[in-house]
Enzyme design. Structure first.
Site, PDB file in Angstrom:
ATOM      1  CD  GLU A 155      -4.520   5.995  -5.392  1.00  0.00           C
ATOM      2  OE1 GLU A 155      -4.686   7.060  -6.076  1.00  0.00           O
ATOM      3  OE2 GLU A 155      -4.270   5.713  -3.876  1.00  0.00           O
ATOM      4  CB  THR A 180      -1.963   9.276  -8.362  1.00  0.00           C
ATOM      5  OG1 THR A 180      -2.004  10.638  -9.474  1.00  0.00           O
ATOM      6  CG2 THR A 180      -2.864   7.731  -9.007  1.00  0.00           C
TER       7      THR A 180
END
Length: 272
Positions: A122, A59
């Site tokens: 992610e 992320t």
């Protein structure tokens, strides 16, 4: 010369020095509960059939909740199918049948619309900009379970489980050199070979030219990277070599085409 580099990737018998086969696949652990938080940043996939690639990201945000807000914010123009926080909690934002906006401008094996071909995960990690910590055990266990579930349902080939940096090497460096691709391979996820050892040579870099560089570029293209075998070591080549190193030769990521990088690349191609 490239001929001597190639010899370093061979065993005593002359066959490629490949790693042993991964252990017999175990039954994947039960997926933890998956919470749902829909992102508006979706559209239909632009191809017939389901996804045939799995792309892993980090992320790069301070918290997983910050990443979730951004991936679900209409003006961000980004999204992903799943987010895994550091405690192993999984959030689904986009249904797998839909096209999420996670890969951006990207390329692999002749394809440019990676978003239409892939499922994106992610993995929360603050990234290189904030100290780049290790990926926690709980997070990796959840990732293994989720990856195996996705791969099994979509029959995704091992060599099509890739890093964001593989499909967008000129823009991205995630999930980075600390990410444990070997562990995933041992769990039956992705493609892996043992990296050739470092031997101290400086290799080729920007401004260099020659047939050895062209041969290495041809191997990178054959494996799937977006590069042409020009024989000139340009910025694109540096980015692609660095991506190869981050994924398969993480002991040294400098973007230089040394013997270890070439030998590791040859092992990858031979193992396809």
């Amino acid at each position: 010369r490239m001929r001597s580099w190639r010899r370093s990737a061979l065993g005593r018998s002359g066959s490629p020095a490949l790693p042993p086969s991964p252990p017999a696949r175990y039954n994947p652990p039960m997926l933890p509960p998956i919470r749902h938080h829909a992102s508006p940043n979706i559209e239909p996939r632009r191809l017939v059939g389901g996804p045939d690639m799995l792309i892993l990201h980090y992320t790069g945000t301070r918290t997983a909740e910050e990443a979730l807000r951004w991936l679900c914010f209409p003006d961000s123009k980004v999204s992903c199918h799943y987010l895994i926080d550091e405690d192993g909690r999984i959030t689904q934002m986009v249904e797998e049948a839909e096209r999420a906006w996670h890969a951006g401008v990207s390329h692999w094996a002749g394809e440019d619309d990676i978003n239409s071909r892939s499922v994106g995960i992610e993995i929360h990690n603050v990234g290189h900009g904030f100290g780049y910590p290790d990926f926690p055990e709980a997070q990796m266990r959840a990732l293994e379970a989720l990856c195996r579930d996705i791969i099994g349902r979509h029959a995704i080939a091992k060599e099509r489980v890739l890093a964001h940096s593989d499909v967008a090497p000129h823009r991205k460096i995630d999930p980075g050199e600390k990410f444990d691709w070997r562990r995933l391979w041992q769990a039956g996820i992705g493609h892996w070979v043992e990296p050739a050892p470092l031997d101290g040579d400086s290799g080729f870099g920007p401004g260099d030219s020659g047939g050895e560089i062209a041969q290495a570029q041809a191997l990178l293209l054959r494996y799937g990277y977006g590069i042409e075998p020009s024989g000139h070591f340009d910025q694109r080549t540096r980015f692609v070599v660095a991506a190869l190193q981050r994924h398969w030769r993480p002991a040294k990521v400098d973007g230089r085409l040394d013997r270890s990088s070439v030998a590791t690349l040859e092992r990858l191609v031979a193992a396809l």
